[in-house]
Design an enzyme around this catalytic site. Structure first.
Site, PDB file in Angstrom:
ATOM      1  N   GLU A 370       4.918  11.720  27.065  1.00  0.00           N
ATOM      2  CA  GLU A 370       6.026  10.916  26.533  1.00  0.00           C
ATOM      3  C   GLU A 370       5.478   9.510  26.352  1.00  0.00           C
ATOM      4  O   GLU A 370       5.375   8.739  27.309  1.00  0.00           O
ATOM      5  CB  GLU A 370       7.213  10.936  27.505  1.00  0.00           C
ATOM      6  CG  GLU A 370       7.725  12.319  27.844  1.00  0.00           C
ATOM      7  CD  GLU A 370       8.319  13.032  26.643  1.00  0.00           C
ATOM      8  OE1 GLU A 370       8.815  12.337  25.733  1.00  0.00           O
ATOM      9  OE2 GLU A 370       8.279  14.265  26.619  1.00  0.00           O
ATOM     10  N   CYS A 404      10.760   2.612  25.506  1.00  0.00           N
ATOM     11  CA  CYS A 404      10.064   3.287  24.405  1.00  0.00           C
ATOM     12  C   CYS A 404      10.962   3.461  23.195  1.00  0.00           C
ATOM     13  O   CYS A 404      10.481   3.609  22.068  1.00  0.00           O
ATOM     14  CB  CYS A 404       9.562   4.658  24.863  1.00  0.00           C
ATOM     15  SG  CYS A 404       8.330   4.581  26.166  1.00  0.00           S
TER      16      CYS A 404
END
Length: 653
Positions: A370, A404
């Site tokens: 991720e 993110c």
């Protein structure tokens, strides 16, 4: 100080215990233990009003038939379906009764095959014997979870090759015991974990805020609130998601059954980032645990939360060896990967992700990465400007832009650009910055000193090429408390629009039409998330379908990742794999395909020997099976039955 419960109250508690903890798989039934005799030790820590209420509730259960008690406890687990006072009462019953029962049981039972520990320890972090005349203040001092020696049984620092090997030896030896628990039994620990975090919520916020410099509300709404939703998802969906799944069997295999089993992998290495240190610890740890794996967890050296995660897990009744925590920098991560875990789950930067993938490739270790994002927001001319502006401000600057999925590129259609810009600047200037203690600040400081330098470098580079700072001009390019910055006049040749910023900076740009907006959104090496804002639902869906990304929010921001039933992950440089949701949960499993046949005398038609007649019949059957309509079924009878008959007696000429 005595807290005697009447025989009726103890009867009700025992009745509820047998319903919630009926035993099985080597575990004793609740009433088969001696916990009731020691209940005064838990009652000692209760608030007086809570204690009296608990006495009354358990006394009522003592006179009720078991089926009514069972119904009440089941209703309590459904509390989320009932708004208002009824839901509140049911939540209290669920947390109160189940919390006490699980605390008593799982701090006293030492796994399948072992009945009850002689030294019962209801704080789960201490071994201080209970005495009636012990002063509360003394107990509270001794029982501080973050000062407990037991807590450090599952933590290690800067391991070398020998210690790293010992860590994984312990993980491999404890894995079978976790795998032997049913999903329902593992969920007992998840429920207790949720209750523990709820009980210690303010303490957790304090510790996280101290290490991250976040605004207090940021910690609550971006770390704890979504974490509770994740744990609730596990409680509601894990059993169903992990039970064997029946799969269709083709016509040619008639009479056989097909299933997929979801089994533990064994040992999981979790390496987490510094931006959401508590959330990014508990979510992958619980995904690993609920699927039956032993976990080795390495937090970032920047926000290790040293002692907190251990304390929370132990307080929830989990054994120290089930989740081992390793503190250290990247060198520690290298040593752990060299021990060949069955899977690596990494959240962090693209550069580090590539290094991990390269090392894992030597051992063929599956990885889930991720990684970073460069998320675009597209605002079309028919959007509600005021709402879209407020969404953009929050999406760009929440958690000080250290997410993110923060908005890192804002594209606004030309016809509304000026009005949108005006509102954006006005809203941004209202943001209050600071490390507060009462929830009054909107945005905190940066976590990483290195990241401050990266943000400063990217902003300076853009300004040197003609970009204008519409806000944040008073930043000294050194302070961790970066004011939210809106940049106008950037283009896609600038680093600011190609590299991940990971700070409170928002480049603002125009687009002409739908095609132009899509082209700009896709002009990136990243593909984690995006958002499309428009009143036209058809256009929203059309544009969303053409953006190359793993996640899309329509008329909202950072929303798809908030639904824990949806898988989350990116494409391109944003990562590999998915977690969250059923798909993500199963990614922590070995998906084993199982096709079962009966033990009969039947010889399969495709087995040896091959004969000319078998070839002829198989040719006709193939033509029939893969045709359409009536021809298929006629051919199945015409060629299939003779083929089966011939197979049972075929001999080579």
């Amino acid at each position: 100080m005595r807290h005697d419960f009447s025989p009726l109250s103890l009867k009700g508690l025992s009745k509820a215990g047998d319903i919630v903890l009926p035993g099985g798989e080597g575990f004793p039934r609740f009433s088969e233990t001696e916990f009731i005799k020691h209940f005064g030790r838990i009652a000692y820590y209760m608030n007086q009003d809570d204690r009296e209420g608990f006495k009354l509730l358990t006394a009522m259960m003592g006179v009720m038939p078991s089926f009514i008690v069972r119904f009440i406890l089941w209703m309590a687990t459904m509390n989320h379906l009932f708004p208002g006072p009824l839901g509140a009462v049911l939540r209290q019953i669920n947390m109160g009764v189940r919390g006490v029962l699980f605390t008593m049981y799982y701090s006293g039972v030492d796994g399948p095959g072992k009945r009850v520990l002689k030294q019962l320890n209801y704080n789960t972090c201490i071994n201080t014997p209970y005495t009636e005349d012990t002063e509360m203040e003394t107990l509270l001092t001794q029982n501080n979870p973050l000062n407990s020696p037991m807590m450090f049984q599952n933590s290690h620092e800067n391991p070398g090759p020998t210690e790293a090997a010992a860590i994984f030896d312990k993980a491999r030896s404890t894995y079978p015991a976790i795998a032997a628990l049913t999903v329902k039994e593992r969920l007992g620990f998840i429920t207790k974990l949720r209750e523990t975090i709820l009980h210690r919520q303010e303490e957790i916020v304090d510790v996280v805020q101290k290490e991250t410099h976040k605004a207090r509300t940021d910690v609550l709404i971006s770390e704890l609130f979504p974490l509770f939703e994740h744990l609730e998802f596990l409680e509601h969906e894990a059993e169903k998601a992990l039970r064997p799944e029946k799969i269709a069997t083709p016509t040619s295999m008639m009479g056989k059954s097909s299933n997929v089993w979801f089994e533990p992998l064994g040992t999981i290495l979790v390496i987490s980032p510094w931006n959401y240190p508590f959330y990014q610890a508990i979510v992958p740890i619980t995904c690993s645990f609920i699927t039956g794996n032993a976990t080795v967890y390495k937090p970032s050296e920047l926000t290790p939360l040293k002692g907190l995660v251990e304390s929370i897990l132990i307080d929830a009744g989990m054994k120290p060896e089930w989740v081992q925590i390793v503190y250290g920098d990247g060198k520690s991560g290298v040593e752990l990967i060299n021990q060949r875990p069955q899977k690596i789950f990494f959240t962090g930067s693209v550069g580090t992700g590539k290094k991990i993938m390269g090392q894992a490739a030597q051992y063929l270790i599956p990885v889930e990465l991720e990684l970073g994002g460069k998320d675009p927001m597209l605002a079309f001319e028919d959007v509600n400007i005021d709402r879209a502006v407020k969404g953009a401000v929050w999406g760009a600057f929440t958690n000080t832009g250290q997410s993110c999925t923060s908005i890192e590129r804002l594209y606004v259609q030309e016809s509304i650009y000026e009005k949108f810009k005006q509102g954006l600047v006005e809203e941004t200037k209202k943001i209050k910055i600071g490390v507060d203690k009462d929830g009054s600040a909107d945005m905190g400081g940066m976590i990483s000193e290195r990241q401050i330098k990266i943000v400063a470098e990217l902003v300076k580079d853009a300004v040197s090429q003609g970009a204008v700072m519409l806000t944040g001009k008073d930043w000294d390019f050194q302070s961790r408390f970066i004011p939210p910055i809106i940049l106008e006049g950037t283009n896609h040749k600038m680093r600011i629009n190609q590299e991940e910023i990971f700070g409170p900076v928002l480049p603002l740009m125009k687009f002409k039409d739908e095609a132009h907006a899509i082209q700009l959104a896709n002009d990136s090496t990243f593909g984690l998330s995006a958002s499309v804002w428009t009143h036209d639902k058809e256009r929203a869906l059309r544009v969303a379908s053409k953006i190359v990304t793993g996640n899309i929010s329509i008329n909202n921001v950072m929303l798809s990742e908030g639904n824990h039933a949806l898988p989350f992950g990116g494409v391109k440089d944003s990562g590999i794999g998915r977690y969250k949701g059923v798909h993500g949960l199963r990614s922590f499993c070995n998906m084993k395909s199982v096709l079962a046949d009966s033990d009969s005398k039947k010889i399969e038609a495709n087995w040896y020997p091959y004969t000319p007649l078998k070839y002829t019949l198989f040719t006709g059957l193939t033509q029939a099976l893969f045709s359409m309509g009536l021809k298929k079924w006629v051919g199945l009878v015409r060629f299939g039955l003779p083929l089966e008959s011939h197979a049972q007696k075929a001999k080579r000429d």
